[in-house]
Design a protein around this motif. Structure first.
Motif, PDB file in Angstrom:
ATOM      1  N   GLU A 143       0.841  -1.205   0.000  1.00 58.54           N
ATOM      2  CA  GLU A 143       0.000   0.000   0.000  1.00 58.54           C
ATOM      3  C   GLU A 143       0.875   1.254   0.000  1.00 58.54           C
ATOM      4  OE1 GLU A 143      -3.363  -0.030   2.618  1.00 58.54           O
ATOM      5  OE2 GLU A 143      -3.500   2.153   2.600  1.00 58.54           O
ATOM      6  N   LYS A 144       1.977   1.179   0.768  1.00 56.25           N
ATOM      7  CA  LYS A 144       2.915   2.321   0.794  1.00 56.25           C
ATOM      8  C   LYS A 144       3.503   2.544  -0.615  1.00 56.25           C
ATOM      9  CE  LYS A 144       5.854   5.263   2.850  1.00 56.25           C
ATOM     10  NZ  LYS A 144       6.573   5.748   1.725  1.00 56.25           N
ATOM     11  N   LYS A 145       3.861   1.435  -1.266  1.00 56.24           N
ATOM     12  CA  LYS A 145       4.409   1.559  -2.640  1.00 56.24           C
ATOM     13  C   LYS A 145       3.369   2.202  -3.565  1.00 56.24           C
ATOM     14  CE  LYS A 145       8.264  -1.099  -2.307  1.00 56.24           C
ATOM     15  NZ  LYS A 145       9.598  -0.576  -2.563  1.00 56.24           N
ATOM     16  N   LEU A 146       2.099   1.796  -3.378  1.00 51.42           N
ATOM     17  CA  LEU A 146       1.037   2.335  -4.221  1.00 51.42           C
ATOM     18  C   LEU A 146       0.869   3.844  -3.990  1.00 51.42           C
ATOM     19  CD1 LEU A 146      -1.389   2.017  -6.172  1.00 51.42           C
ATOM     20  CD2 LEU A 146      -2.793   1.445  -4.184  1.00 51.42           C
ATOM     21  N   THR A 147       0.827   4.246  -2.725  1.00 48.65           N
ATOM     22  CA  THR A 147       0.620   5.678  -2.457  1.00 48.65           C
ATOM     23  C   THR A 147       1.846   6.496  -2.906  1.00 48.65           C
ATOM     24  OG1 THR A 147       1.315   5.302  -0.170  1.00 48.65           O
ATOM     25  CG2 THR A 147      -1.046   5.398  -0.587  1.00 48.65           C
ATOM     26  N   ASP A 148       3.038   5.903  -2.779  1.00 55.65           N
ATOM     27  CA  ASP A 148       4.239   6.596  -3.296  1.00 55.65           C
ATOM     28  C   ASP A 148       4.105   6.810  -4.806  1.00 55.65           C
ATOM     29  OD1 ASP A 148       5.351   6.686  -0.837  1.00 55.65           O
ATOM     30  OD2 ASP A 148       6.804   5.056  -1.167  1.00 55.65           O
ATOM     31  N   LEU A 149       3.628   5.759  -5.494  1.00 58.36           N
ATOM     32  CA  LEU A 149       3.451   5.853  -6.951  1.00 58.36           C
ATOM     33  C   LEU A 149       2.407   6.921  -7.297  1.00 58.36           C
ATOM     34  CD1 LEU A 149       3.830   4.806  -9.876  1.00 58.36           C
ATOM     35  CD2 LEU A 149       2.084   3.097  -9.389  1.00 58.36           C
ATOM     36  N   LEU A 150       1.304   6.910  -6.553  1.00 60.02           N
ATOM     37  CA  LEU A 150       0.243   7.893  -6.812  1.00 60.02           C
ATOM     38  C   LEU A 150       0.749   9.316  -6.553  1.00 60.02           C
ATOM     39  CD1 LEU A 150      -2.669   5.822  -5.256  1.00 60.02           C
ATOM     40  CD2 LEU A 150      -2.568   6.586  -7.639  1.00 60.02           C
ATOM     41  N   ASP A 151       1.528   9.464  -5.471  1.00 56.42           N
ATOM     42  CA  ASP A 151       2.110  10.795  -5.182  1.00 56.42           C
ATOM     43  C   ASP A 151       2.998  11.240  -6.342  1.00 56.42           C
ATOM     44  OD1 ASP A 151       0.920  11.205  -2.735  1.00 56.42           O
ATOM     45  OD2 ASP A 151       2.523  10.172  -1.617  1.00 56.42           O
TER      46      ASP A 151
END
Lengths: 207, 386
Positions: B229-237
Motif C-alpha cells: 500500500e505504501k508503494k502504491l501511495t508513493d506511486l500515486l504521489d
C-alpha cells in the motif's frame, strides 16, 4: 624525398577543407528546412533544400574518398598513415552496420566507429609528426604534440559528457550541445594542424 | 622520437583496454545473459522512437497477455506498447512509470494492478521477478536509484553489470544460441512486431468453479499489504507530482475460491486510487459483461488466451478513446508502415494460436524467431470477432 607523403598530406588537407564546407552547407540547409521549409508551401523551396542537402552529403562522401586516397598515398613513406587508413576502413564498416541495425547492436557499432575515427585522426597526426621529425620542423613537431593531446582530451570529455547525460536527464540537451561544441573544437584543431602540415610539404617551404 | 613512441604505446594500451571493455559489453548484451520474452519486450520498448507512443501499458503478465497493441491500433488508431514483465514488483512498476516519463511522454499510462494485490510483500524481494525486469533495463538514473535504494550492498554490482551474475552461462552453449538469436534478430530488425504481447495457445480445462459470474456485485474489501500500500501511495504521489494522465486497470481472471481475496483487495485498491482522483477499471469484476467466456477465453487461472485478449483489447481500447478522451498523435508515413507490420503480425499471431488451439498443440507464442517464422503461413487480414 617523401614525395608520396607530401602529395598524400595535401590530399588530406583538401579532404578536411571539403568536409568542413560540406558540413557547414549541410547544417545550413538542415536549419533552413527546419525553420523555413516547414512553413513554406512553395514546393520549389523544399526541393532546393533537398538538393542542397544532397550536394552536401555528396561533398562528405567525396571528402572521405579524398582522405582515403591521401592516406593510401602517404603510407608508402610513413607506415603510421597506413594504420590511420585501416581505422578509416573500420569506421566505414561500423557506420554501415550501425545505420542498418538498431538498439544496443547499433549503439555498439556507432561507439566503435567513433573510436575508429579518433584513432584515424590520431595516427594521421602522428604520421605528420613523424614526417616533421624527418624534415626537422620544430614548429610542426610541437603543434603535433598539442594536437594529439587536444584530440585525446576532447574525446575523453565528450565520453564523460555522454555518460553524465544518462544520469541527468534534466540537462542532457545542454550536455549534448556541449559535446557537439567540443567535437567541433577538436575538428578545428585537427584541421589547423593538417593545414600547417600541408604547408610544410610545399616545395621551398622554410619552417 | 620519444613522444612518438610514448604516444603509440599509450594508444595501444588504451585500445587493448577498450577492446576488453567492448568485448565484455557484447558478451553481457548478447551471450552471457538470461534472454527470454521479458528481455525482448523491455528492449523493444527502448527501440520505439522517442515520444512516439500514445499509450504505454505497465504491469505483469496480466496485461501483456491480455492487450494486443496491434489490434488497438487497427481498430482505434492509437499506438501503444506493453512495458511489462513477468510478475513485476511494485518497485518495478514505479521505475517503469519513471522510465516512461523519461522516454515517451504518452497521452496515457495504463497500470495493471497485479503488483499491489499480493497477500504479502514477498514478491518485492523475489530475485527472479526483479531480474526479469531490472536486468533488461538500460542503465539510467531511475535504474540507478532503484539499485542504490533497494538492492543489498553485496548484489549492487550484479544489478549494475549483469555480466558479473551471468558470466557462468558460457558452459550452457550451444543450447543458448536460440535465445541469443532472438535478441540479435530484434536488434538487427530494430523494432518489436508484437509491441510486447505474448500468449500461450491453449484453452483452460479445469473442474474448479469459476466465480466470474458473481463478482460483478462484489464490493467487499480487504486491506492491501502495508508495504505494498505504501508503494502504491508513493506511486500515486509521484503521478500527481508529475501531473501524469494515468489510469489503473485490473484485467479479467478466472477467479476461483483461492483467488477470490484478490478481488476484494482490488476493490480496496480502487478506493485508494480514486482518492487521488484517478480512474480504476475493475475489469475483473466485469469479465462477464465484457463477454469473456470462462470456458473458452483463458489458458490458465490468471491469463486470457487470444480469444479473451481480442475481446479485452477492444473493450479497454474503446474505454481509452471514449472515456479517457485519448487523442492519437499523427504518424509519419514510415511510422504508419511500421505499425501496419504490427497489425499484420498481430492478426497472423491470432490465427496461428487459433490453429494450434484447434489441434490441441499447446505452445507459447511471442516475439521470438520461431514464432515469427511460423506466422508467415497465416493470413494477416483483419480479424472478425466470433
Amino acid at each position: 624525398m617523401y614525395n608520396n607523403a607530401r602529395s598524400g598530406i595535401k590530399a588530406l588537407r583538401s579532404s578536411a577543407v571539403l568536409n568542413t564546407i560540406a558540413g557547414a552547407v549541410y547544417c545550413a540547409a538542415a536549419m533552413f528546412t527546419l525553420f523555413v521549409g516547414r512553413k513554406s508551401a512553395d514546393s520549389g523551396v523544399v526541393l532546393a533544400a533537398f538538393f542542397i542537402l544532397l550536394a552536401a552529403a555528396a561533398g562528405g562522401v567525396a571528402a572521405l574518398f579524398l582522405q582515403m586516397k591521401g592516406l593510401a598515398r602517404a603510407r608508402r613513406d610513413e607506415p603510421l598513415f597506413g594504420t590511420a587508413f585501416t581505422f578509416v576502413i573500420v569506421g566505414i564498416i561500423c557506420t554501415v552496420v550501425s545505420v542498418f541495425t538498431a538498439g544496443t547492436f547499433s549503439n555498439i557499432f556507432s561507439g566503435v566507429n567513433e573510436v575508429a575515427t579518433l584513432l584515424a585522426s590520431l595516427y594521421t597526426v602522428l604520421g605528420v609528426y613523424s614526417l616533421a621529425l624527418g624534415f626537422d620542423n620544430k614548429r610542426v613537431q610541437s603543434a603535433g604534440k598539442v594536437t594529439t593531446v587536444a584530440l585525446a582530451v576532447v574525446f575523453a570529455l565528450a565520453v564523460a559528457g555522454r555518460i553524465i547525460s544518462v544520469f541527468t536527464p534534466a540537462i542532457d540537451f545542454a550536455l549534448d550541445a556541449a559535446v557537439s561544441v567540443l567535437n567541433l573544437f577538436g575538428y578545428a584543431v585537427y584541421l589547423t594542424y593538417i593545414s600547417r602540415a600541408a604547408k610544410m610539404c610545399d616545395p621551398g617551404y622554410i619552417g | 622520437m620519444k613522444f612518438l613512441q610514448n604516444a603509440t604505446r599509450t594508444i595501444r594500451v588504451c585500445c587493448f583496454f577498450l577492446t576488453v571493455l567492448v568485448s565484455c559489453l557484447v558478451l553481457q548484451q548478447y551471450f552471457l545473459r538470461n534472454v527470454d520474452h521479458n528481455t525482448l519486450r523491455v528492449e523493444g520498448y527502448y527501440q520505439e522512437e522517442r515520444n512516439s507512443l500514445d499509450v504505454v501499458l505497465i504491469g505483469a503478465s496480466d496485461i501483456y497477455t491480455s492487450f494486443m497493441p496491434g489490434r488497438a491500433y487497427e481498430q482505434f488508431g492509437f499506438t501503444g506498447y506493453l512495458l511489462a514483465s513477468e510478475s513485476i514488483t511494485a518497485s518495478g512498476v514505479e521505475t517503469a512509470v519513471k522510465e516512461v516519463v523519461r522516454t515517451q511522454h504518452p497521452g496515457l499510462i495504463v497500470i495493471e494492478a497485479n503488483a499491489f494485490l499480493y497477500g504479502n510483500a514477498e514478491n518485492e524481494d523475489d530475485e527472479a521477478h526483479l531480474r526479469k525486469f531490472f536486468d533488461n533495463l538500460p542503465l539510467s538514473r531511475n535504474k540507478l536509484d532503484y539499485i542504490l535504494k533497494n538492492v543489498p550492498e553485496d548484489k549492487k554490482a550484479e544489478y549494475l553489470f549483469p555480466f558479473v551474475k551471468y558470466h557462468g552461462l558460457w558452459n550452457e552453449y550451444p543450447d543458448r544460441f536460440f535465445m541469443t538469436a532472438n535478441d540479435l534478430s530484434l536488434d538487427v530488425r530494430g523494432y518489436n512486431y508484437l509491441k510486447g504481447f505474448r500468449t500461450t495457445a491453449e484453452i483452460y480445462k479445469t473442474d474448479r468453479e469459476c466465480f466470474n459470474s458473481r463478482i460483478a456485485d462484489e464490493h467487499g474489501e480487504l486491506d492491501l499489504d502495508p508495504k505494498l500500500e505504501k508503494k502504491l501511495t508513493d506511486l500515486l504521489d509521484y503521478c500527481k507530482s508529475q501531473d501524469l494522465n494515468v489510469v489503473f486497470v485490473r484485467a479479467p481472471h478466472y477467479v476461483t475460491a483461492e483467488t477470490y481475496d484478490r478481488v476484494k483487495r482490488s476493490n480496496r485498491m480502487a478506493g485508494i486510487v480514486k482518492e487521488y482522483g484517478y480512474d480504476y477499471y475493475r475489469f475483473e469484476n466485469d469479465a462477464v459483461s465484457i463477454g469473456i467466456d470462462e470456458k473458452r477465453d483463458f489458458y490458465n487461472d490468471d491469463h486470457m488466451n487470444v480469444y479473451g485478449a481480442l475481446k479485452f483489447t477492444d473493450y479497454l481500447a474503446s474505454k481509452i478513446v471514449t472515456e479517457q478522451k485519448l487523442r492519437p498523435d499523427p504518424l509519419t508515413d514510415s511510422q504508419r508502415e511500421a505499425w501496419q507490420d504490427t497489425v499484420s503480425a498481430t492478426n497472423q499471431l491470432y490465427r496461428y494460436c487459433d490453429h494450434l488451439m484447434s489441434t490441441g498443440d499447446v505452445r507459447g507464442a511471442q516475439e521470438d524467431v520461431l514464432t515469427l517464422l511460423a506466422l508467415g503461413d497465416y493470413s494477416d487480414a483483419p480479424l472478425t470477432r466470433r
